[in-house]
Design an enzyme around this catalytic site. Structure first.
Site, PDB file in Angstrom:
ATOM      1  N   ASP A  92       0.818  -1.226   0.000  1.00  0.00           N
ATOM      2  CA  ASP A  92       0.000   0.000   0.000  1.00  0.00           C
ATOM      3  C   ASP A  92       0.847   1.269   0.000  1.00  0.00           C
ATOM      4  OD1 ASP A  92      -2.435  -1.226  -0.078  1.00  0.00           O
ATOM      5  OD2 ASP A  92      -3.158  -0.493   1.851  1.00  0.00           O
ATOM      6  N   ALA A 149      -3.549   9.339   8.096  1.00  0.00           N
ATOM      7  CA  ALA A 149      -2.680   9.658   6.957  1.00  0.00           C
ATOM      8  C   ALA A 149      -2.183   8.342   6.344  1.00  0.00           C
ATOM      9  CB  ALA A 149      -1.513  10.510   7.436  1.00  0.00           C
ATOM     10  N   ASN A 151       1.113   7.381   5.679  1.00  0.00           N
ATOM     11  CA  ASN A 151       2.502   6.932   5.833  1.00  0.00           C
ATOM     12  C   ASN A 151       2.671   5.731   6.763  1.00  0.00           C
ATOM     13  OD1 ASN A 151       1.821   8.575   7.985  1.00  0.00           O
ATOM     14  ND2 ASN A 151       3.863   9.455   8.181  1.00  0.00           N
ATOM     15  N   GLU A 227      -2.075  16.689   7.248  1.00  0.00           N
ATOM     16  CA  GLU A 227      -1.406  17.972   7.004  1.00  0.00           C
ATOM     17  C   GLU A 227      -2.009  19.095   7.843  1.00  0.00           C
ATOM     18  OE1 GLU A 227      -1.695  18.802   2.870  1.00  0.00           O
ATOM     19  OE2 GLU A 227      -0.488  17.062   2.317  1.00  0.00           O
ATOM     20  N   GLY A 229      -2.875  22.078   6.896  1.00  0.00           N
ATOM     21  CA  GLY A 229      -4.000  22.730   6.214  1.00  0.00           C
ATOM     22  C   GLY A 229      -5.285  21.940   6.380  1.00  0.00           C
ATOM     23  N   THR A 230      -5.190  20.623   6.229  1.00  0.00           N
ATOM     24  CA  THR A 230      -6.386  19.793   6.410  1.00  0.00           C
ATOM     25  C   THR A 230      -6.818  19.838   7.865  1.00  0.00           C
ATOM     26  OG1 THR A 230      -5.267  18.302   4.852  1.00  0.00           O
ATOM     27  CG2 THR A 230      -7.375  17.572   5.721  1.00  0.00           C
ATOM     28  N   GLU A 248      -2.806  15.582  15.021  1.00  0.00           N
ATOM     29  CA  GLU A 248      -1.402  15.200  14.824  1.00  0.00           C
ATOM     30  C   GLU A 248      -1.020  15.655  13.427  1.00  0.00           C
ATOM     31  OE1 GLU A 248       0.657  13.913  16.952  1.00  0.00           O
ATOM     32  OE2 GLU A 248      -0.766  13.539  18.549  1.00  0.00           O
ATOM     33  N   CYS A 282       6.372  12.332   9.823  1.00  0.00           N
ATOM     34  CA  CYS A 282       5.984  13.678  10.259  1.00  0.00           C
ATOM     35  C   CYS A 282       7.033  14.358  11.122  1.00  0.00           C
ATOM     36  CB  CYS A 282       4.662  13.615  11.011  1.00  0.00           C
ATOM     37  SG  CYS A 282       4.681  12.406  12.347  1.00  0.00           S
ATOM     38  N   GLU A 461      -0.927  11.899  21.493  1.00  0.00           N
ATOM     39  CA  GLU A 461      -1.202  10.477  21.381  1.00  0.00           C
ATOM     40  C   GLU A 461      -0.168   9.740  22.231  1.00  0.00           C
ATOM     41  OE1 GLU A 461      -1.441   9.675  17.064  1.00  0.00           O
ATOM     42  OE2 GLU A 461      -3.607   9.616  17.375  1.00  0.00           O
TER      43      GLU A 461
END
Ligand code: NDP
Length: 487
Positions: A92, A149, A151, A227, A229-230, A248, A282, A461
């Protein structure tokens, strides 16, 4: 369609959508479609809420120790299926098997295990107030949403569901559209372990499905990884129904290498913090500030090790330690940052180009890239790139480098390399970052809270405090004396 089609996971089983809409998932190392996934349409969304309501009723009524035992069974299943799950993550995400096989599933399982252990240990308070007294209960929030996310897809699903479920909540989780399978596998494992139907639901789709989660009046909290912005959009949208949020978000973290540092160790940390998971982490230390006295030695070793020790190629090959970026679009974005670095006057020490390894010629690879002669105002030094692009900067004064390190609206992580114990702590205490490493970089055990300062996040977290973020305190006042009323 010859590839498998996965449905949303609702109320303990797969559920077909009504719209028939699907999306394709590609293997970033081959550019081939590997499976399709059904989008969570309105029918699925309503079913997810109903399912989570039922799941919450059953799960929150159980004793914490019972929940703990079930979660520990899920932990055992995760560890048993490590290799199968790690392979899914490699296909993935494009990350190397070498990493996924020993990090992704294990760090996810560790966090669920940690919170399973803490669940029965959560206690309220009791205090006398005259003859009366009050006591508090830690109660779950209800239905929480997790948005992940791409990653570390399975790890993120574990990091969000571990504390949420341990505290007695139900969770509706939306993985990134790029990497949807890990969360589905986790849902199957939870079900097999005995987590009641409806406690962990997986809804699939892109931003619209995420938006629905942030707006739904039936959801009490959103835990988001993505991100900046999101994240701002998620907070704004969640405000409409006054949801609790954990954010996060991204980073542009500094690593400060002082002239008394062990240079080889610092180079190792810089490489780990820029090239692990092909730079898609990140907390990466993408701004490396090196003291002028050791600068030449540092960049010489960095160049040699980057050019000699990194093996890009088919991520399933156990010898490969550097994989493909998540998508063609992200590959283009990372390359555009490299172009900006060159245009703005930075010098390429190594890398700076797309790669086409023989074993994965269609993959979205970017060479591990190091820029030197960087200045603080360059785009590559200011913006998160989320790829294997390191910027090296020079300093000669402690106060000044702290000022430069802090001169950003981001504050996720930071690192300091020095043999001077006083300096290590003095500097770290002044760095505006939620996670700081001294003579180390990137380790994130379940016990340690992680999260960002400034625009890098809200809340934490992992660590004990996270369980509190998934509960609300109820105060109960008990009258033992006669009521004094003027009426
Ligand atoms: P995005 O912000 O693009 O997406 C994150 C998730 O949010 C995805 O599931 C995405 O769906 C979904 N989404 C997109 N738009 C909305 C919206 N308007 N409302 C609700 N949900 C939405 O991040 P990436 O997936 O690109 O991940 C990379 C980023 O994540 C980097 O900035 C990185 O620093 C950060 N990150 C932070 C971590 C931390 O712990 N601090 C850890 C890992 C990554 P879809 O993708 O399907 O469109």
């Amino acid at each position: 369609m010859t590839t498998p089609v996965y449905q949303n996971f609702i109320n303990g089983h797969f559920l077909a959508n009504q719209s028939g809409e699907t999306f394709a998932v590609k293997n970033p190392a081959t550019d081939a479609v590997i499976y399709h996934v059904e989008v969570a349409d309105g029918f699925i969304q309503s079913a997810a809420i109903q399912s989570a309501q039922q799941g919450f009723a059953a799960w929150s009524a159980m004793m914490p120790i019972e929940r703990s035992r079930i979660l520990l069974k899920a932990v055992a299943l995760l560890r048993e299926r490590n290799d199968e799950l790690a392979k899914i993550e490699v296909l993935d995400t494009g990350k190397p098997w070498q990493e996924a096989q020993c990090v992704d599933v294990q760090t996810g399982a560790d966090v669920i295990e940690y919170f399973a252990g803490l669940a029965p240990a959560q206690v309220g308070q009791q205090q006398m107030v005259g003859e009366d007294f009050y006591y508090t209960r830690k109660e779950p929030l209800g239905i929480c949403a997790g948005i992940g996310a791409w990653n570390y897809p399975l790890q993120i699903a574990c990091w969000k569901s571990g504390p949420a479920l341990a505290a007695g909540n139900a969770l509706i989780f939306k993985p990134s559209e790029e990497t949807p399978l890990g969360a589905i596998k986790l849902a199957e494992i939870y079900t097999e372990a005995g987590v009641p139907a409806g406690v962990f639901n997986v809804v699939q789709g892109a931003a619209e499905v995420g938006q629905w989660l942030t707006q739904s009046p039936d959801i009490e909290k959103v835990s988001f990884t993505g991100e900046v912005g999101t994240g701002k959009k998620v907070v704004a949208s969640a405000a409409g129904s006054l949801k609790d949020v954990t954010m996060e978000l991204g980073g542009k973290s500094p690593l400060l290498v002082f002239d008394d540092a062990d240079v080889s160790q610092a180079v190792g940390a810089a490489m780990l913090g820029n090239f692990y998971t092909q730079g898609e982490v990140c907390t990466n230390c993408t701004r490396i500030y090196v003291h002028k006295n050791i600068y030449q030695e540092f960049i010489a070793e960095l160049k040699t090790r980057t050019e000699q020790n990194i093996i890009a190629g088919d991520p399933l090959d156990p010898e490969v330690n550097f994989g493909a970026l998540i998508s063609k679009a992200h590959h283009g974005l990372v390359m555009s940052y490299i172009d900006k670095g060159i245009a703005e006057g930075a010098t390429l020490l190594t890398g700076g180009k797309a790669l086409c390894p023989d074993s994965a010629p269609k993959g979205y690879f970017v060479a591990p890239t190091v820029f030197i002669d960087c200045s603080d105002d360059m785009t590559i030094v200011k913006e998160e790139i989320f790829g294997p692009v390191m910027s090296v900067l020079v300093f000669d004064d402690e106060d000044d480098v702290i000022r430069r390190a802090n001169d950003t609206h981001l504050g996720l992580a930071a690192g300091v390399f020095t043999q001077d114990i006083k300096r290590a702590h003095r500097v770290t205490h002044r760095l505006q970052a939620g996670i700081c490493w001294i003579n180390s970089y990137g380790n994130s055990p379940a016990e340690m809270p992680v999260g960002g300062y400034k625009h890098s996040g809200i809340g934490r977290e992992n660590g004990i405090e996270t369980l509190d973020h998934y509960t609300q305190t109820k105060s109960i006042y008990v009258g033992m004396s006669n009521i004094e009323s003027p009426f």
